[in-house]
Write a protein that holds these residues in place. Structure first.
Motif, mmCIF file in Angstrom:
data_model
loop_
_atom_site.group_PDB
_atom_site.id
_atom_site.type_symbol
_atom_site.label_atom_id
_atom_site.label_comp_id
_atom_site.label_asym_id
_atom_site.label_seq_id
_atom_site.Cartn_x
_atom_site.Cartn_y
_atom_site.Cartn_z
ATOM 1 N N VAL A 69 0.837 -1.200 0.000
ATOM 2 C CA VAL A 69 0.000 0.000 0.000
ATOM 3 C C VAL A 69 0.873 1.252 0.000
ATOM 4 C CG1 VAL A 69 -1.655 1.330 1.367
ATOM 5 C CG2 VAL A 69 -1.960 -1.133 1.108
ATOM 6 N N GLU A 70 1.941 1.229 0.780
ATOM 7 C CA GLU A 70 2.818 2.394 0.892
ATOM 8 C C GLU A 70 3.570 2.658 -0.412
ATOM 9 O OE1 GLU A 70 4.210 5.778 2.341
ATOM 10 O OE2 GLU A 70 2.724 4.484 3.326
ATOM 11 N N GLU A 71 4.029 1.601 -1.061
ATOM 12 C CA GLU A 71 4.747 1.775 -2.328
ATOM 13 C C GLU A 71 3.836 2.387 -3.387
ATOM 14 O OE1 GLU A 71 7.187 -0.867 -5.690
ATOM 15 O OE2 GLU A 71 6.333 -1.850 -3.918
ATOM 16 N N ILE A 72 2.606 1.876 -3.453
ATOM 17 C CA ILE A 72 1.640 2.434 -4.405
ATOM 18 C C ILE A 72 1.356 3.895 -4.060
ATOM 19 C CG2 ILE A 72 -0.738 2.287 -5.266
ATOM 20 C CD1 ILE A 72 -0.546 -0.771 -4.701
ATOM 21 N N HIS A 73 1.189 4.171 -2.769
ATOM 22 C CA HIS A 73 0.909 5.538 -2.328
ATOM 23 C C HIS A 73 2.007 6.505 -2.765
ATOM 24 C CE1 HIS A 73 0.174 9.039 0.147
ATOM 25 N NE2 HIS A 73 1.359 8.875 0.702
ATOM 26 N N GLU A 74 3.264 6.113 -2.632
ATOM 27 C CA GLU A 74 4.362 7.013 -2.992
ATOM 28 C C GLU A 74 4.311 7.361 -4.475
ATOM 29 O OE1 GLU A 74 6.344 8.698 -1.150
ATOM 30 O OE2 GLU A 74 5.690 7.766 0.730
ATOM 31 N N GLU A 75 4.008 6.374 -5.317
ATOM 32 C CA GLU A 75 3.894 6.667 -6.752
ATOM 33 C C GLU A 75 2.694 7.567 -7.017
ATOM 34 O OE1 GLU A 75 3.293 4.529 -11.121
ATOM 35 O OE2 GLU A 75 3.819 3.281 -9.391
ATOM 36 N N VAL A 76 1.575 7.239 -6.375
ATOM 37 C CA VAL A 76 0.358 8.032 -6.559
ATOM 38 C C VAL A 76 0.578 9.475 -6.123
ATOM 39 C CG1 VAL A 76 -1.980 8.386 -5.682
ATOM 40 C CG2 VAL A 76 -1.275 6.111 -6.431
ATOM 41 N N PHE A 77 1.180 9.657 -4.947
ATOM 42 C CA PHE A 77 1.287 11.012 -4.423
ATOM 43 C C PHE A 77 2.269 11.861 -5.232
ATOM 44 C CE2 PHE A 77 1.994 14.490 -1.438
ATOM 45 C CZ PHE A 77 0.673 14.771 -1.111
ATOM 46 N N SER A 78 3.245 11.224 -5.845
ATOM 47 C CA SER A 78 4.142 11.995 -6.710
ATOM 48 C C SER A 78 3.373 12.563 -7.904
ATOM 49 C CB SER A 78 5.313 11.128 -7.188
ATOM 50 O OG SER A 78 4.878 10.126 -8.092
ATOM 51 N N ILE A 79 2.398 11.804 -8.395
ATOM 52 C CA ILE A 79 1.550 12.261 -9.500
ATOM 53 C C ILE A 79 0.633 13.389 -9.023
ATOM 54 C CG2 ILE A 79 -0.247 11.577 -11.133
ATOM 55 C CD1 ILE A 79 0.941 8.714 -11.003
ATOM 56 N N VAL A 80 0.057 13.224 -7.828
ATOM 57 C CA VAL A 80 -0.807 14.249 -7.250
ATOM 58 C C VAL A 80 -0.031 15.548 -7.041
ATOM 59 C CG1 VAL A 80 -2.122 14.913 -5.185
ATOM 60 C CG2 VAL A 80 -2.384 12.609 -6.145
ATOM 61 N N ARG A 81 1.173 15.430 -6.499
ATOM 62 C CA ARG A 81 2.010 16.607 -6.233
ATOM 63 C C ARG A 81 2.280 17.380 -7.522
ATOM 64 N NH1 ARG A 81 6.232 14.124 -4.648
ATOM 65 N NH2 ARG A 81 5.736 13.965 -2.438
ATOM 66 N N THR A 82 2.587 16.649 -8.583
ATOM 67 C CA THR A 82 2.846 17.289 -9.882
ATOM 68 C C THR A 82 1.628 18.047 -10.374
ATOM 69 O OG1 THR A 82 4.473 15.604 -10.493
ATOM 70 C CG2 THR A 82 3.487 16.846 -12.286
ATOM 71 N N CYS A 83 0.444 17.446 -10.199
ATOM 72 C CA CYS A 83 -0.800 18.102 -10.613
ATOM 73 C C CYS A 83 -1.016 19.409 -9.844
ATOM 74 C CB CYS A 83 -1.983 17.160 -10.409
ATOM 75 S SG CYS A 83 -3.598 17.915 -10.680
ATOM 76 N N LEU A 84 -0.825 19.358 -8.528
ATOM 77 C CA LEU A 84 -1.066 20.537 -7.703
ATOM 78 C C LEU A 84 -0.089 21.665 -8.005
ATOM 79 C CD1 LEU A 84 -1.923 18.912 -4.255
ATOM 80 C CD2 LEU A 84 -3.478 19.857 -5.962
ATOM 81 N N LYS A 85 1.110 21.280 -8.444
ATOM 82 C CA LYS A 85 2.097 22.294 -8.809
ATOM 83 C C LYS A 85 1.829 22.865 -10.207
ATOM 84 C CE LYS A 85 5.983 20.545 -6.061
ATOM 85 N NZ LYS A 85 7.327 19.894 -6.128
#
Length: 223
Positions: free
Chosen positions: A205-221
């Motif tokens: 779950v954590e590994e998937i989360h790290e990939e997901v959140f990197s995508i989210v972070r890029t969107c917010l920026k």
């Protein structure tokens, strides 16, 4: 206008888990956001959805008109937007959605012949975004998982929570088709696909989360 981030995937892929993890991290970082989940089963606007999933219009999902079923969900989303999160979104807030119009593309699109699917995809987005005035997502994260793995996870969830599968979750062939359609929709609409299994092994779950959140972070920026 704010940002609209959507978590999507077939049943049992961990959408809610990953959505919750992303929200927790956004909160820790001081991001102003609201977390929305569709369908809104506690609201009157979901009445037709509940009838549909209970099998009151037919026990086989494939026999139910995908255009009609899509409108059940669209009305529920419109009600949630108009009565709930519109003002926050219009003022620049971030909306994080567990499912959205994207779920109709996946589940109802699976009922449409492959040659006609692009037409259905166009109709769906036109209905909700152009005609009904719902906001378009800035980001859709598709969690992709083999059906045999997601079914094992769903059975475990049923045992631990005492819940029962709906007409979608009980139909393995339907879920297989939905996964294929989800991949097609991701390609058509430009969603970000995250694989939950690598080399035959379920990722943590954590590994998937790290990939997901990197995508989210890029969107917010805005990158």
């Amino acid at each position: 206008m704010g940002k609209l981030i959507v978590f999507e995937g077939t049943d049992g892929t961990g959408k809610s888990t990953q959505c919750a993890r992303a929200c927790k991290r956004l909160e820790a970082q001081g991001v102003r956001f609201q977390n929305i989940k569709f369908p809104q089963y506690d609201e009157p606007s979901s009445a037709l959805i509940k009838m549909y999933l209970a099998g009151e219009f037919g026990k086989d999902p494939d026999t139910i008109n995908p255009y009609a079923a899509s409108t059940f969900y669209a009305v529920d989303r419109y009600a949630g937007f108009a009565r709930g999160w519109k003002a926050f979104y219009d003022e620049g807030g971030v909306i994080v959605c567990d499912r959205y119009t994207t779920s109709n593309a996946v589940h109802q699109g699976s009922k449409v012949p492959e040659a006609e699917r692009a037409e259905f995809f166009r109709w769906l987005y036109d209905l909700e975004y152009d005609r009904m005035g719902l906001p378009r997502p800035d980001l859709v994260v598709l969690l992709d998982m083999p059906v045999e793995v997601s079914e094992q996870l769903m059975r475990k969830r049923e045992q631990s929570t005492g819940t029962h599968a709906d007409i979608h979750e009980r139909d393995e062939a339907y879920l297989e088709k939905c996964r294929a359609v989800a991949r097609q929709a991701a390609e058509y609409y430009g969603w970000k696909r995250v694989s939950c299994v690598q080399s035959g092994t379920l990722r943590s779950v954590e590994e998937i989360h790290e990939e997901v959140f990197s995508i989210v972070r890029t969107c917010l920026k805005g990158e």
